[in-house]
Design a protein around this motif. Structure first.
Motif, short mmCIF file in Angstrom:
data_model
loop_
_atom_site.label_atom_id
_atom_site.label_comp_id
_atom_site.label_asym_id
_atom_site.label_seq_id
_atom_site.Cartn_x
_atom_site.Cartn_y
_atom_site.Cartn_z
N ALA A 64 0.82 -1.21 0.00
CA ALA A 64 0.00 0.00 0.00
C ALA A 64 0.86 1.26 0.00
N VAL A 65 0.19 2.37 -0.19
CA VAL A 65 0.79 3.70 -0.16
C VAL A 65 0.56 4.28 1.24
N PRO A 66 1.56 4.96 1.82
CA PRO A 66 1.32 5.60 3.11
C PRO A 66 0.06 6.48 3.05
N GLY A 67 -0.73 6.39 4.09
CA GLY A 67 -2.01 7.09 4.13
C GLY A 67 -3.18 6.14 3.90
N THR A 68 -2.89 4.91 3.48
CA THR A 68 -3.94 3.92 3.24
C THR A 68 -4.47 3.40 4.57
N THR A 69 -5.79 3.29 4.65
CA THR A 69 -6.45 2.71 5.81
C THR A 69 -7.07 1.38 5.38
N PHE A 70 -6.84 0.35 6.17
CA PHE A 70 -7.31 -0.99 5.86
C PHE A 70 -8.61 -1.29 6.60
N PRO A 71 -9.46 -2.15 6.04
CA PRO A 71 -10.72 -2.54 6.70
C PRO A 71 -10.45 -3.21 8.05
N PRO A 72 -11.44 -3.24 8.92
CA PRO A 72 -11.27 -3.87 10.23
C PRO A 72 -10.88 -5.35 10.10
N MET A 73 -10.02 -5.77 11.02
CA MET A 73 -9.60 -7.17 11.09
C MET A 73 -9.78 -7.64 12.53
N ALA A 74 -10.18 -8.90 12.69
CA ALA A 74 -10.26 -9.48 14.03
C ALA A 74 -8.85 -9.49 14.61
#
Length: 115
Positions: free
Chosen positions: A90-100
């Motif tokens: 990913a590129v800095p600034g990317t937010t990922f979906p929630p993970m358990a």
């Protein structure tokens, strides 16, 4: 994976672009990330929806904490390629979906790669 769309372009700095390009050629093994640690799936979905609608990561973290939705833990940390390989594409600034994550959920935002 999504970006805080309205804020992202305003926050995008040249070092983020350079950081990403270096990471693609030098393959760093560590990355600095920000976490929002949430107690349950409902809280994770609620904060994810806010982020998906263009909300700021840090404002969402503050709101989640004020509403008692968060779990204890550091907001900032370092992860390795072995722990979270998807972060390194990913590129800095990317937010990922929630993970358990353990007893709760976590939303991760890539801040920067470490050399």
């Amino acid at each position: 994976m999504w970006k805080d769309t309205p804020q992202y372009l305003g926050e995008l700095l040249i070092w983020e672009i350079e950081d990403y390009l270096i990471a693609q050629s030098q393959r760093p093994e560590r990355a600095k990330v920000a976490f929002i640690r949430l107690a349950d799936a409902w809280g994770a979905a609620s904060i994810a929806a806010e982020l998906d609608n263009g909300g700021s990561f840090y404002s969402a973290a503050k709101r989640a904490d004020a509403l008692g939705m968060t779990l204890p833990g550091d907001m900032f940390g370092t992860v390795t390629r072995e722990q979270m390989p998807h972060v390194f594409t990913a590129v800095p600034g990317t937010t990922f979906p929630p993970m358990a994550d353990g007893d709760g959920w976590v939303i991760v935002r890539l801040v920067a790669f470490e050399s």
